[in-house]
Design a protein around this motif. Sequence first.
Motif, PDB file in Angstrom:
ATOM      1  N   GLN A 861       0.832  -1.208   0.000  1.00 48.38           N
ATOM      2  CA  GLN A 861       0.000   0.000   0.000  1.00 48.38           C
ATOM      3  C   GLN A 861       0.867   1.259   0.000  1.00 48.38           C
ATOM      4  N   LEU A 862       1.935   1.206   0.785  1.00 49.54           N
ATOM      5  CA  LEU A 862       2.822   2.371   0.837  1.00 49.54           C
ATOM      6  C   LEU A 862       3.478   2.617  -0.516  1.00 49.54           C
ATOM      7  N   PHE A 863       3.887   1.546  -1.194  1.00 53.53           N
ATOM      8  CA  PHE A 863       4.471   1.706  -2.521  1.00 53.53           C
ATOM      9  C   PHE A 863       3.465   2.332  -3.484  1.00 53.53           C
ATOM     10  N   ALA A 865       0.941   4.266  -2.735  1.00 49.68           N
ATOM     11  CA  ALA A 865       0.770   5.673  -2.374  1.00 49.68           C
ATOM     12  C   ALA A 865       1.957   6.505  -2.845  1.00 49.68           C
ATOM     13  N   MET A 866       3.160   5.930  -2.779  1.00 53.61           N
ATOM     14  CA  MET A 866       4.340   6.648  -3.255  1.00 53.61           C
ATOM     15  C   MET A 866       4.236   6.943  -4.750  1.00 53.61           C
ATOM     16  N   THR A 867       3.790   5.954  -5.534  1.00 51.19           N
ATOM     17  CA  THR A 867       3.670   6.182  -6.979  1.00 51.19           C
ATOM     18  C   THR A 867       2.630   7.248  -7.279  1.00 51.19           C
ATOM     19  N   GLU A 868       1.555   7.292  -6.491  1.00 50.64           N
ATOM     20  CA  GLU A 868       0.539   8.317  -6.722  1.00 50.64           C
ATOM     21  C   GLU A 868       1.087   9.707  -6.395  1.00 50.64           C
ATOM     22  N   ARG A 869       1.764   9.825  -5.256  1.00 52.34           N
ATOM     23  CA  ARG A 869       2.341  11.132  -4.891  1.00 52.34           C
ATOM     24  C   ARG A 869       3.414  11.561  -5.887  1.00 52.34           C
ATOM     25  N   PRO A 894       4.313   8.929   1.944  1.00 54.72           N
ATOM     26  CA  PRO A 894       3.235   9.529   2.755  1.00 54.72           C
ATOM     27  C   PRO A 894       3.475   9.267   4.242  1.00 54.72           C
ATOM     28  N   GLN A 895       3.043  10.201   5.059  1.00 53.28           N
ATOM     29  CA  GLN A 895       3.187  10.027   6.505  1.00 53.28           C
ATOM     30  C   GLN A 895       2.033   9.259   7.116  1.00 53.28           C
TER      31      GLN A 895
END
Length: 897
Positions: A861-863, A865-869, A894-895
């Motif tokens: 999920q974090l990965f 979110a990173m690609t979206e940001r 993301p935090q």
Amino acid sequence: MTPTAAVHRVATKGRGAHRSIASAVRAARDGDEIHIAPGEYVEQLVVDRTVRLLPEDGPLHAVRLLAASPGRPVLEVAARDVRIEDLALIGQDPGLPAVLVDAGDLALDGCDVSGGRVEVGGDASLALADCRVSGAELAAVHLNTTGSARLTRVVVEDVEGTGVVAGSRAHVEADELTVRRVTGSGVRVRGGARAVLRECRISGPGRSGLLVEDDAAVTALDCRVEETAVEGVRVLGSSARPEVPSADRASAEGGVVFARCEVLRTGGDGVAVLGTGDVLLLNCRLRDGSGPGVSVEGEGRAELVDCQVDGAHGSGLVARGTARLSAEGTSVTGSRANGLLAGDRCEVRVDSSDMTACSFSAVHACDDSRVTLTACRIGSTAEHGIRATDRAGLTVEGGRISDCGLSGVQIDGAAEARMRGLSVLRGRAGITTESTGTVVLEECDVVGAERAGISCGTETTPVLRDCRISGTGTAGLVIGERATPSVEGCTVRDAAGSGVVVGPRAEPRVRAVTVARTGKNSLFVGEKARGTFEDCVFTGAGTDGAAFPALHVSTGGAPVLRGCLVRDSEEDVALEKGARPVFDDCVSRDVRNPSLPTGVEQALSAAGSPETSSGAGTTARETEAPPEDTLEDLLAELQGLAGLERVKNDVSSLVKLMQMVRRREEMGLAPPPLSRHLVFTGNPGTGKTTVARLYGRILAAVGLLERGHLVEADRSALVGEYVGHTGPKTTRVFQQARGGVLFIDEAYSLTQYAGTNDFGQEAIATLLKLMEDHRDDVVVIVAGYLKEMEVFVRSNPGLASRFNRTLLFDDYSGAELVSIVEHQAAQHQYELTPDALTALTSRFDAMPRDRGFGNGRTARQLFQAMTERQAYRVAELPEASESDVMTLRPEDIPQTL
């Protein structure tokens, strides 16, 4: 009578006797007795010394003492320890005292007082036993004293006013007090008075049965209040009740405490708490009132424990103002309005309670109220089971709602709601959220709704996690126009209509959702709707016989589907003109007319990822094992997994043991006693499904299993909903797993439910028999949290004997989670800068490792979110290079997730 006491005789005639009682009192010393012959005595009697007055032989109340003057009492007491027995005391003015005690102590035993009240003032004390007080006005017994009063088997009746009034700082104890035919309240306690009522009966008062005011305190035990003209109990104020353990509540000083009491057939509220009143009801019954059962307003506080509220003509429980209301183990049934009505800014908590057969919604929360329901049972309501509206806040933990005339739960206005573990059965609709406020549904079940299971209204943004919807009459999950909900890990099955319906211009985020056996489409996407659907499984569309495609996208619809699987359908995708869906790594399997790719490797990849199975459907899912696997390749694949060092060592040891078993069998030797069945314990996302799949393939490579395929199942795949349904369901799943591995996730759920309609134990019994009958054909792996699995295995001797080996899946370390992100990045052609790797390690190290931590799933999920940001960041660059597009930097982390 003491040996030195003298006896003074009073008679209307005869020698050696006083002609008046007053004369005898004047002649007496402290401790003397005055014996009175039958007759009628008209005088104003003042007793200023310690004496005892009693009749000579004769019928009861044959001595009648009448007031000599209309403006004066018939009896005044100003001495200690005065005792009067079996006399009739008759005043001449009902509005004034017939008996007045300003000082000292008076005990009336077996007396009849009429034509005025009994009044006690100053610091005087009173004891009434087996007495009757009648024919008074304003009050029958007025205790305005700082002393004590005891009323035992006293009857108060035919009063133009209140029965008993306690004020000042009086301490009153009443046992078996009867108050009837009074025009005012039955008992009134005010000021700083303290009253204890035991086995008292208040019947037919013209106002409240019990009225409490100011800073008073009342404890009522085994009492009954009935046939009141207004409220049964009215509390305008009281002293505060201390916070004490439940076992000591009935004896605690302060507030108003009712224990084992009945309030019946009231003309208004059963119990009304206003102002600063503080009331505790323990094991009480309130029935057939003309108003609410219990109402709390202003700054009042009320607590009900193990109570029954039946047949209220208003709502069963009502809270308004800034009141606080709590109920535990309480049933509310047959209310002509709501079971619970909460308004204004009140706070309400209801635990382990029932609310049934209400004419309106069982629970209605409005205005700015806050309502928390825990393990409650709500059913057979004409409207909604629970409705929250305006700006109300609703929290629901567990519980069940059934057979509602409208929705099981209705959230609208700007209300906020958080519900976990709630079951909604039957009724017109399941859960309907039309609120613009925050709504979160977790682990909720909706079964058998006539219409939609869960509906997300226009422009709403609810969050749904791990919810299960089954057997709905129309759609399973409905997402309204322009709604943007987040849906993760949910299942929809056996909907008569479509499984998931996305309204026009809606843009949901849907992940790891399984839709199975729908009468129409698995997923229907409305006009111009968008949204993302990741790692979803759509299976068995069109079960009503019509050829409905699994996925239908309307004109202008542009959803994005990633990693989704469509199976067991006539057609996988149907597009209206102008539809622009995006399919990324989606596949079809066992679809007669496929449009999506159908390659076996793609299908297995989509169906078998352990991290997409968190929302596993209610049917067992089979993953085939590739036949060309070698043992060396499989062990290398096992060693290539991130982390899991302890599990890798355990599996490697098992492989060696299995090889020895196989070698002994080939030599014709008896194999050693060995159970191949395993228990996997650990938090979500630690790779349990992945290792289970590898374990099956390894056993096949060793030659101990025929196929080595994996069949995933959960409670809903094994347990039926009616008698005779569970055995065939469990057998069917087990037969599907023959030759491979049956993986049962959250296996402890088979034993966590209770009640006559739960068939989890039947599933276990069926499973154990099948394991015995086919011991060499199937390996069973049960998985879940450590403590729950320990309890599960110990719950049945058959389980304990077959599952004697446990593999513990530890949480991933920060470095291991970083490696998962790096692997994901490499697969999708991204690169992380050294600073990003350092920041990512710190981010993972700071995450709490509680039960909600997703491990590998969190890393993925974090990965994402990173690609979206990163996409948002790069889009703002005037000219983006290939390196910019491929590189992930610290600012992309993301935090929060």
